[in-house]
Scaffold this motif. Structure first.
Motif, PDB file in Angstrom:
ATOM      1  N   TRP A   1      23.431  27.515 107.064  1.00  0.00           N
ATOM      2  CA  TRP A   1      23.385  28.199 105.772  1.00  0.00           C
ATOM      3  C   TRP A   1      21.965  28.234 105.223  1.00  0.00           C
ATOM      4  N   ALA A   2      21.211  27.138 105.437  1.00  0.00           N
ATOM      5  CA  ALA A   2      19.821  27.111 104.981  1.00  0.00           C
ATOM      6  C   ALA A   2      18.995  28.155 105.722  1.00  0.00           C
TER       7      ALA A   2
ATOM      8  N   GLU B   1      19.915  31.535 104.329  1.00  0.00           N
ATOM      9  CA  GLU B   1      19.304  31.724 103.012  1.00  0.00           C
ATOM     10  C   GLU B   1      17.811  32.031 103.143  1.00  0.00           C
TER      11      GLU B   1
ATOM     12  N   LYS C   1      17.445  35.604 103.925  1.00  0.00           N
ATOM     13  CA  LYS C   1      17.698  36.388 102.720  1.00  0.00           C
ATOM     14  C   LYS C   1      16.488  36.384 101.794  1.00  0.00           C
ATOM     15  N   GLU C   2      15.901  35.206 101.586  1.00  0.00           N
ATOM     16  CA  GLU C   2      14.766  35.095 100.680  1.00  0.00           C
ATOM     17  C   GLU C   2      13.552  35.864 101.193  1.00  0.00           C
TER      18      GLU C   2
ATOM     19  N   THR D   1      18.390  35.154  90.822  1.00  0.00           N
ATOM     20  CA  THR D   1      17.511  34.392  91.713  1.00  0.00           C
ATOM     21  C   THR D   1      16.411  33.701  90.906  1.00  0.00           C
TER      22      THR D   1
ATOM     23  N   ASN E   1      15.002  24.735 102.074  1.00  0.00           N
ATOM     24  CA  ASN E   1      16.327  25.204 101.672  1.00  0.00           C
ATOM     25  C   ASN E   1      17.347  24.078 101.705  1.00  0.00           C
TER      26      ASN E   1
ATOM     27  N   LYS F   1      19.397  22.600  98.521  1.00  0.00           N
ATOM     28  CA  LYS F   1      20.862  22.535  98.544  1.00  0.00           C
ATOM     29  C   LYS F   1      21.350  21.123  98.269  1.00  0.00           C
TER      30      LYS F   1
ATOM     31  N   ARG G   1      25.497  27.732  92.471  1.00  0.00           N
ATOM     32  CA  ARG G   1      24.723  28.879  92.926  1.00  0.00           C
ATOM     33  C   ARG G   1      25.123  30.085  92.084  1.00  0.00           C
TER      34      ARG G   1
ATOM     35  N   SER H   1      23.543  33.309  92.575  1.00  0.00           N
ATOM     36  CA  SER H   1      23.291  34.528  93.338  1.00  0.00           C
ATOM     37  C   SER H   1      24.574  35.220  93.784  1.00  0.00           C
TER      38      SER H   1
ATOM     39  N   PHE I   1      24.876  36.507  96.460  1.00  0.00           N
ATOM     40  CA  PHE I   1      25.005  36.146  97.874  1.00  0.00           C
ATOM     41  C   PHE I   1      26.131  35.126  98.049  1.00  0.00           C
ATOM     42  N   PHE I   2      26.408  34.352  96.992  1.00  0.00           N
ATOM     43  CA  PHE I   2      27.464  33.348  97.012  1.00  0.00           C
ATOM     44  C   PHE I   2      28.656  33.779  96.171  1.00  0.00           C
TER      45      PHE I   2
END
Length: 221
Positions: free
Chosen positions: A7-8, A11, A14-15, A148, A196, A200, A210, A212, A214-215
């Protein structure tokens, strides 16, 4: 099942703005190559696909050179389009986030640094929620940028609040977790993944949600 490290990594992509279609195509290509091998190892982590994602992302960036005007026009068209999420679902997500932040602010009233960050986040998120509710045409992209920004502010508040011993312990555990994979990752990807994972871990420790999209959990809306 995706691990916290997976997941990190996601992410991090994504960033950095790696397009979803590039990531999906890269993962498919990596697994196609894996299946074609006579002797196959079991793939246990998304890190297996990282090199292919980086390669295809570099190719994608190169293909965009000279197409800035076209890209800008496409971006404006996307901004002018409808939000990909139902307004009510997004407002429900923002409402749940506000509820959690308010509860956490009450619990952490004795923590000046985090409490101050939570108060600012609550004020900003309330304003954003009201604006999104009243907008004639909601803009999910601009909303995501705002969310964000609030998340980064909360991350900074957490860093100011966490003790040196807690931070040292978290960094040590994350370093041990990443050690088996460090040789497979370039320095920038390793540092991004490490950062990341640390964010987290600290968010989970303090119970900070979170924000965003995205979540975003449409099932919970």
């Amino acid at each position: 099942m995706l691990s916290p490290m997976d997941w990190a990594l996601i992410e991090g992509w994504k960033e950095r703005g790696v397009p979803l279609h590039v990531v999906v195509r890269s993962i498919e290509h990596a697994f196609d190559s894996h299946e074609s091998k006579k002797q196959k190892r079991t793939v246990k982590t998304l890190l297996y696909c990282q090199e292919e994602v980086e390669a295809q992302y570099a190719e994608w960036l190169e293909s965009r050179v000279g197409g800035h005007e076209e890209s800008a026009a496409e971006g404006k068209k996307a901004d002018d389009g409808k939000s990909p999420f139902p307004r009510d679902a997004v407002l429900a997500h923002l409402g749940r986030s506000l509820k959690t932040l308010n509860e956490l602010n009450t619990e952490r009233s004795d923590d000046h640094e985090l409490g101050s960050g939570l108060a600012r986040a609550i004020a900003l998120l309330s304003e954003i929620k009201n604006d999104y509710a009243s907008a004639a045409q909601p803009d999910a992209r601009k909303l995501e940028d705002s969310l964000t920004g609030i998340e980064r502010m909360l991350d900074d508040a957490i860093r100011m609040s966490v003790s040196d011993s807690e931070l040292k312990a978290a960094n040590g555990e994350i370093g041990a977790q990443l050690k088996p994979y460090q040789r497979q990752m370039d320095k920038a990807a390793y540092e991004q993944t490490r950062e990341n994972l640390l964010r987290k871990r600290l968010r989970d420790h303090y119970g900070v949600p979170r924000l965003s999209l995205f979540f975003f959990d449409s099932a919970g809306a």
